[in-house]
Write an enzyme that holds these catalytic residues in place. Sequence first.
Site, PDB file in Angstrom:
ATOM      1  N   HIS A  11      12.781 -26.457  39.247  1.00  0.00           N
ATOM      2  CA  HIS A  11      13.546 -26.648  40.498  1.00  0.00           C
ATOM      3  C   HIS A  11      12.627 -27.069  41.658  1.00  0.00           C
ATOM      4  O   HIS A  11      12.935 -26.810  42.821  1.00  0.00           O
ATOM      5  CB  HIS A  11      14.321 -25.389  40.898  1.00  0.00           C
ATOM      6  N   GLU A  63       5.156 -46.091  43.932  1.00  0.00           N
ATOM      7  CA  GLU A  63       6.472 -46.320  44.564  1.00  0.00           C
ATOM      8  C   GLU A  63       7.156 -47.549  43.972  1.00  0.00           C
ATOM      9  O   GLU A  63       8.352 -47.548  43.683  1.00  0.00           O
ATOM     10  CB  GLU A  63       6.311 -46.520  46.067  1.00  0.00           C
ATOM     11  N   LYS A 117      -2.026 -44.126  57.993  1.00  0.00           N
ATOM     12  CA  LYS A 117      -1.295 -44.142  56.725  1.00  0.00           C
ATOM     13  C   LYS A 117      -2.089 -44.730  55.553  1.00  0.00           C
ATOM     14  O   LYS A 117      -2.787 -45.720  55.690  1.00  0.00           O
ATOM     15  CB  LYS A 117       0.003 -44.961  56.867  1.00  0.00           C
ATOM     16  N   SER A 163      -0.381 -49.030  56.758  1.00  0.00           N
ATOM     17  CA  SER A 163       0.790 -49.353  57.558  1.00  0.00           C
ATOM     18  C   SER A 163       0.361 -50.270  58.688  1.00  0.00           C
ATOM     19  O   SER A 163      -0.741 -50.145  59.218  1.00  0.00           O
ATOM     20  CB  SER A 163       1.392 -48.064  58.117  1.00  0.00           C
TER      21      SER A 163
END
Length: 478
Positions: free
Chosen positions: A170, A304, A297, A291
């Site tokens: 979970h 991804e 970043k 970024s």
Amino acid sequence: MKSPEKPAKSTNATTGKLWGGRFDEDTDAFVESFTASVNFDKRLYRQDIAGSRAHAHMLTQVGVLSADDLASINKGLDKIETDIAAGRFNWSVSREDVHMNIEAALTEHIGDAGKRLHTGRSRNDQVATDIRLYLRDACDEIAKEATRLMHGLLDQADRYNATIMPGFTHLQTAQPVTFGHHLLAWFEMLLRDLDRLADTRKRLNKLPLGAAALAGTSYPIDRQITREMLGFSDVCENSLDAVSDRDFAIEFCSTAATCLMHLSRMSEELVLWTSVQFNFIELPDRFCTGSSIMPQKKNPDVPELVRGKTGRVNGNLVSLLTLMKGQPLTYNKDNQEDKEPLFDSVDTLLGCLRAFADMIPAIEANESVMRDAASKGFSTATDLADYLVRKGMAFRDAHEVVGLAVRHGVENNCDLSEMSIETLQQFSDQIEADVFDVLTLEGSVGSRDHIGGTAPSQVRSAVKRGRDRLSTTYRTDV
Ligand code: ARG
């Protein structure tokens, strides 16, 4: 309808098409490009030429073609293959597809012998053969990249066999595990994929050629000669099925989608683990981007993107299933739509495997962060319950006792292993000083010492077995 004053036109010269004999007018310009597949099926040129060589060789063996014809066909095909590879071949949309482009060019080069190549053959069995040859090679290439990735996983599992991290259910801390054990779970997923790929290859490795348009041919062909020359394990048994079956492409797309689903799950974990909040691992800069606005970043673009590409591969599977579901026997033009989804699944899976195979060996674990995370969240609560069971308590009672201890820990913001023996004894007088052996993270993982368990020694032997299993899963001799 023909107008009476119009002379009968019945040669290829009228339409410029290989099939132009019975046609009175040129194909509509838009229809010509709408129905053409050459822009994407030219990718099958090597397979198409290999199929033509085998077909011509077989026709010569059975006495349908002369040895001279065969020699000029082979010479012409050699030239065409070299020209295509060198980017010198003039692909033409009006010649519709890869098959007719090559056949027409052959006749231009060698004359009449070129016109005899298509004897006893149809584009229907030709294209089915080409795709199977293509997909067989694609499976082998994919298996190679998957194997490289899996070796990377085994190496990393070996390296991190004793590194402790929280295991989750979970997405909540459940029990401590070793990072090596976690990586071996990924290995198992991919090994099943490799096994599915081997199975896909086995079923697709059958020869459709000889089915001709649909019913077979009246020439005295010998399909075993062609089969052997093209390295197929068998011939397709039924001509109607041979030209219309695309199960093998569906099966491949399903195997590819399952594998991408696994890579996507791995990606999701990598994305989580590289976040500041988890900080479990470092991905080298070369697999990340920055970024344009936020200078701090470092984004995990590779995982991804792999996660994102799962969508199109799932779509390709659904495209092919839908493409086939309403088709009557045998070949229908619908089938031309099989190629783009199939090619896309091959390219996408290959690219994702390649990226992962490069990236996995470069991952560095932040071992102390992982360990700290495992020591929070009462990850050894089950170990305490098991300890009480060993002292004679029923498991349900032990579960209750440990639940109370955890509640105390939550209220006082301390882990089980941080409580004093006196505190622990308030919950059960069966608890003694040796309890701390099981409340430590090392004690917890070390005690799961059976096949499939997370103990470091088990991880090390699973890695060894993994190398053997990997070397025998994908076979090309069946
Ligand atoms: N370009 C066609 C395909 O990809 C080749 C087979 C065409 N056969 C036919 N009868 N029109 O399916």
